[in-house]
Design an enzyme around this catalytic site. Structure first.
Site, PDB file in Angstrom:
ATOM      1  N   TYR A 138       5.435 -31.835   0.991  1.00  0.00           N
ATOM      2  CA  TYR A 138       5.183 -32.217  -0.406  1.00  0.00           C
ATOM      3  C   TYR A 138       6.174 -31.564  -1.359  1.00  0.00           C
ATOM      4  O   TYR A 138       6.510 -32.128  -2.389  1.00  0.00           O
ATOM      5  CB  TYR A 138       3.769 -31.795  -0.827  1.00  0.00           C
ATOM      6  N   LYS A 188       1.103 -30.280  14.810  1.00  0.00           N
ATOM      7  CA  LYS A 188       1.808 -31.247  15.657  1.00  0.00           C
ATOM      8  C   LYS A 188       2.904 -30.482  16.389  1.00  0.00           C
ATOM      9  O   LYS A 188       4.089 -30.809  16.318  1.00  0.00           O
ATOM     10  CB  LYS A 188       2.369 -32.384  14.779  1.00  0.00           C
ATOM     11  N   ASP A 220      -2.941 -36.013  15.771  1.00  0.00           N
ATOM     12  CA  ASP A 220      -3.361 -37.366  16.169  1.00  0.00           C
ATOM     13  C   ASP A 220      -4.710 -37.318  16.882  1.00  0.00           C
ATOM     14  O   ASP A 220      -5.605 -38.137  16.639  1.00  0.00           O
ATOM     15  CB  ASP A 220      -2.280 -38.057  17.022  1.00  0.00           C
ATOM     16  N   ASP A 244      -4.119 -33.879   3.630  1.00  0.00           N
ATOM     17  CA  ASP A 244      -4.311 -35.014   2.722  1.00  0.00           C
ATOM     18  C   ASP A 244      -4.954 -36.167   3.490  1.00  0.00           C
ATOM     19  O   ASP A 244      -5.944 -36.761   3.055  1.00  0.00           O
ATOM     20  CB  ASP A 244      -2.941 -35.439   2.166  1.00  0.00           C
ATOM     21  N   ASP A 248      -9.267 -37.432   3.631  1.00  0.00           N
ATOM     22  CA  ASP A 248      -9.754 -38.775   3.273  1.00  0.00           C
ATOM     23  C   ASP A 248     -10.578 -39.351   4.422  1.00  0.00           C
ATOM     24  O   ASP A 248     -11.631 -39.955   4.210  1.00  0.00           O
ATOM     25  CB  ASP A 248      -8.580 -39.730   2.982  1.00  0.00           C
TER      26      ASP A 248
END
Ligand code: IPM
Ligand code: MG
Length: 353
Positions: A138, A188, A220, A244, A248
């Site tokens: 970001y 990851k 994942d 992020d 959600d």
């Protein structure tokens, strides 16, 4: 308690009005609360040509906590990046050093049928996602879109220092300590060096928390496990971008993002508190938005910044009471329930309070 109130755009002003009513009620009960409003996001672009104007920066720096509605709207989509409402949000996070974002996903028993997942998969769900909020891709440099070899390339930089990883790891371990003492760190590391460092530093930090059980999961797989068996998780900690996305996903396990508050904290628990949902321009001004996420964000503010656990519980219990009386805004409405608007939901919470 000096609280800066930034209503923002879309449904922001409507839901913030209900949050402020709750604060005002607590004030008349003796809490020493001072409120001051300011502009952030699209409304600030409209009036000051800047999504995070200097006056707002000053206001939030002087406040002990910030209550935020939501920012953004389609009318701002075509503006240059620096003028978009989202930049206001990213800049306020950075300016206040709000590196720790706490996003709970709790399923209220009354809303078990609101989830798209089978009730037995989500019943009793109570997850806390701890998302790093001021680093990662970001904010990483270099970034941009430029011409290389006769074509455009776009690039960003995923970067974390061990100091940044360690401080969010401490927040996550301490959060787990107050709950069921289970922490899952998401990365990851099979592909990205940056997240190999993430895993190493979180593992080192675990030595200071022998009472917390640490596990690691690739992002994942974590996305899949959240849908398959979300109750395996207690606290999850991850970087800015993965957080992020996963937050959600986790929010929808509970049926409605309209129920979920969030806290973004600095090193001293000064914080910004906002509903997890967006500005929902399509329903703005119609008195249908669910104000409960904002009201629950007020509870988080009292708990985390002001150490007023009792007042926080009072608010949370009032919300539960209103749900058990079957009051529902449109997003959580079901058969046999009483459909209410934003203001009426606020009335009901105040009455319960
Ligand atoms: C969030 C939002 C923001 C983010 C956007 C609006 C910049 O999606 O708070 O999750 O990506 O952090
Ligand atoms: Mg998001």
């Amino acid at each position: 308690m000096k609280i800066a109130v930034l209503a923002g755009d879309g449904i922001g002003p409507e839901i913030i009005t209900q949050g402020v009513r709750v604060l005002t009620a607590l004030k008349s009960d003796g809490l020493k609360i001072e409120l001051e409003s300011g502009l952030l996001g699209g409304c600030a672009v409209d009036s000051a040509a800047d999504p995070f104007p200097e006056v707002t920066c000053k206001l939030v720096n002087e406040a002990d906590a910030v209550l935020l509605g939501a920012v953004g709207g389609p009318q701002y989509d075509a503006l240059p990046r620096s003028k978009r409402p989202e930049q206001g949000l990213l800049r306020i996070r950075k300016a206040l050093n709000l590196f720790a974002n706490l996003r709970p996903a709790i399923l209220y028993p009354e809303l078990a049928n609101a989830s798209t997942l089978k009730p037995e998969v989500v019943a009793g769900l109570d997850i806390m996602i701890v998302r790093e909020l001021t680093g990662d891709i970001y904010f990483g440099e270099p970034r941009g879109i430029e011409q290389r070899d006769n074509q455009r390339v776009g690039y960003n930089t995923m970067i974390y220092s061990e100091t940044e990883i360690r401080r969010i790891a401490h927040v996550a371990f301490q959060t787990a300590r107050k709950r069921n003492r289970k922490l899952c760190s998401v990365d990851k590391m099979n592909v990205l060096e940056c997240t190999q460092l993430w895993r190493d530093v979180v593992t080192e930090t675990a030595n200071e928390y022998p009472d917390v059980t640490l596990s690691h999961m690739l992002v994942d797989n974590a996305a899949m496990q959240l849908i398959r068996d979300p109750k395996q998780f207690d606290v999850m900690v991850t970087g800015n971008m993965f957080g992020d996305i996963l937050s959600d996903e986790a929010s929808m396990l509970t049926g409605s993002i309209g129920m979920l508050p969030s806290a973004s904290l600095d090193q001293n628990n000064k914080g910004l508190f906002e509903p997890s949902h967006g500005s929902a321009p399509d329903i703005a001004g119609k008195n249908v938005a669910n104000p409960l996420a904002t009201i629950l964000s007020v509870a988080m503010m009292l708990r985390y910044t002001f150490n007023q656990e009792e007042a926080a519980l009072r608010i949370e219990n009032s919300v539960k009471k209103v749900l058990s009386k079957n009051y529902r805004t449109r997003d959580i409405f079901g058969q046999g329930m009483t459909l209410v608007g934003t203001i009426e939901m606020g009335d009901a919470v105040l009455e319960a309070l």
